[in-house]
Design a protein around this motif. Structure first.
Motif, PDB file in Angstrom:
ATOM      1  N   HIS A  52       0.851  -1.187   0.000  1.00 21.56           N
ATOM      2  CA  HIS A  52       0.000   0.000   0.000  1.00 21.56           C
ATOM      3  C   HIS A  52       0.890   1.242   0.000  1.00 21.56           C
ATOM      4  N   ASP A  53       0.418   2.293  -0.636  1.00 17.13           N
ATOM      5  CA  ASP A  53       1.136   3.574  -0.635  1.00 17.13           C
ATOM      6  C   ASP A  53       2.569   3.427  -1.153  1.00 17.13           C
TER       7      ASP A  53
ATOM      8  N   ASP B 143       5.383  -4.650   3.363  1.00 19.26           N
ATOM      9  CA  ASP B 143       4.696  -3.364   3.232  1.00 19.26           C
ATOM     10  C   ASP B 143       5.203  -2.343   4.251  1.00 19.26           C
TER      11      ASP B 143
END
Length: 460
Positions: free
Chosen positions: A235-236, A318
């Motif tokens: 994510h991101d 992550d």
């Protein structure tokens, strides 16, 4: 004088188009879809069980015993217990307890039903107690074994080819969502098995159908239970920059470095495995203590969490990428060293898959290189993941896809760099790896298992 016969006529190969149009093939597709539902549900349940046991053992249990948090020494007794349970499962339950991870990732036929309890309990002990291996190899074996067992229950004395195809479909369904995409699981099995030629589509389509059905089941169960899909995802992800000449130079460095690390890990793991096999239960306990010691040493030396070293690394990639700025060069170097050694020790004794730890070690190494001039963070991360996967799995296509699909929309930008790093790692690993002995060379009596492999019982 009669003309000498030239021998029997060579049978013409089957026509793939005719097979695709046949009624029997449609029936095969229906069976694959039906098998995909219960197998993927069982795989989801297995992952959910591990997901519940890990925090229960490492977070909830110490709190219930009166500790304010998880003590720094906590991994020692837990991994000793995990080693004991894994060693007992491998030694006393039928079969070798599943895939021998020190032999690398190898596709094999579905295991016999009698072997499934050993695979299940050895993997459960390995993954729940935080040894450094992933769930993909046990899932492939369990999915294939459940599917093949179901075929044998429904049809008496089924053709071996039917059992193998539907067993492969079960494996497809079991890992349908684990790697982030059903397509990645299909490529993994296709490249590992060497599947190719005009019959590739005939064999691959049932597996793809089962994987698609399995992915839908994972999504549905994840939404219904609120547990998520246990899918590899980031994510991101920071925005990637266009590749530069300097980064292509770094791709060579990353590829060669991954090959050196990967060959070293496998070399040591195979040699440790020969000692573990002599005294399986006590040796696996000792290996568990070594993994725990490495995690504790890393945590004490860096102030970071011991979980960076423990577990497969699937869910840790992550936060590692998002908080990479908080890791110094020294912390990243120690992380690569301790995680790599824990991975090596786990390969030699526990039961699980080699993919996620290889990806994590490569990711940490790529982030380490990105602290040096001329290499951006996302490019270093992706190249490290791809190059280390190629070194440990020997699957270049899957390694490129793992690295580029993992970072989503930024994958296309860095794909040329990843391809160079993966190719360099793949070729360098082949150059550095000693050739396997010829069949029968080791014993002189006939073909035997390859380096690090355990012989599989013959099918009945």
């Amino acid at each position: 004088m009669p003309v000498a016969s030239t021998g029997p006529q060579t049978a013409s190969p089957p026509d793939p188009s005719a097979l695709l149009r046949s009624r029997g093939y449609l029936l095969l597709l229906v069976m694959s879809a039906l098998i995909g539902v219960p197998v993927s549900a069982a795989a989801f349940g297995f992952l959910a069980l591990i997901g519940e046991l890990q925090p229960l053992i490492y977070t909830d249990l110490p709190k219930s015993l009166g500790f304010d948090g998880t003590p720094s020494w906590w991994p020692l007794p837990l991994l000793a217990v995990g080693g004991l349970l894994t060693g007992l499962a491998v030694t006393y339950l039928p079969g070798p307890g599943g895939h021998e991870p020190s032999a690398g990732f190898k596709a094999a036929g579905p295991p016999m039903p009698i072997e499934l309890p050993g695979i299940f309990f050895a993997a459960l002990a390995t993954l729940s107690f935080a040894a450094v291996l992933g769930p993909e190899a046990p899932l492939l074996a369990l999915g294939g074994g459940l599917a093949a067992g179901a075929v044998r229950m429904v049809k008496r004395d089924p053709p071996e080819q039917l059992v193998d195809v539907l067993g492969a479909a079960g494996s497809f369904a079991a890992v349908s969502s684990l790697l982030g995409s059903p397509l990645l699981g299909a490529f993994l099995l296709m490249e590992a098995s060497g599947l190719g030629g005009p019959m590739m589509a005939v064999v691959l389509v049932p597996g793809l159908l089962a994987a698609g059905i399995g992915a839908l089941v994972f999504v549905g169960l994840g939404s219904w239970t609120g547990l998520g899909t246990y899918s590899l995802a980031l994510h991101d992800v920071p925005e990637a920059t266009r590749p530069t000449v300097a980064e292509f130079g770094w791709a060579l460095v990353v590829g060669v470095s991954a090959a050196l690390v990967g060959v070293g890990i496998r070399w040591l793991a195979v040699r440790l495995k020969t000692h573990v096999a002599k005294r399986r239960v006590p040796a696996t306990v000792i290996m568990g203590l070594v993994v725990a010691g490495l995690a504790i040493g890393y945590a004490e030396g860096t102030g970071k969490a011991a979980t960076d070293v423990l577990y497969s690394g699937q869910t840790a990639m992550d936060p590692l990428l998002r908080h990479s700025a908080a890791y110094s060069l020294g912390a990243l170097s120690l992380l690569v060293l301790c995680k790599g050694l824990a991975y090596c020790v786990s390969l030699s004794s526990f039961r699980g898959g080699p993919i996620f730890p290889a990806m994590f070690v490569g990711a940490a190494g790529g982030i380490l290189f990105s602290h040096l001039p001329g290499l951006s963070l996302v490019a270093g991360f992706a190249m490290g993941v791809g190059a280390m996967s190629a070194a440990m799995l020997g699957l270049p296509l899957v390694s490129v896809l793992l690295a580029t699909l993992l970072i989503g929309a930024q994958g296309l930008t860095v794909m040329p760099l990843v391809i160079v790093a993966v190719v360099v790692s793949y070729v360098a690993t082949a150059k550095l790896t000693p050739p396997a002995p010829a069949p029968g060379q080791a014993s002189g009596t006939g073909p035997g298992p390859g380096p690090g492999e355990e012989p599989r019982p013959r099918r009945q």
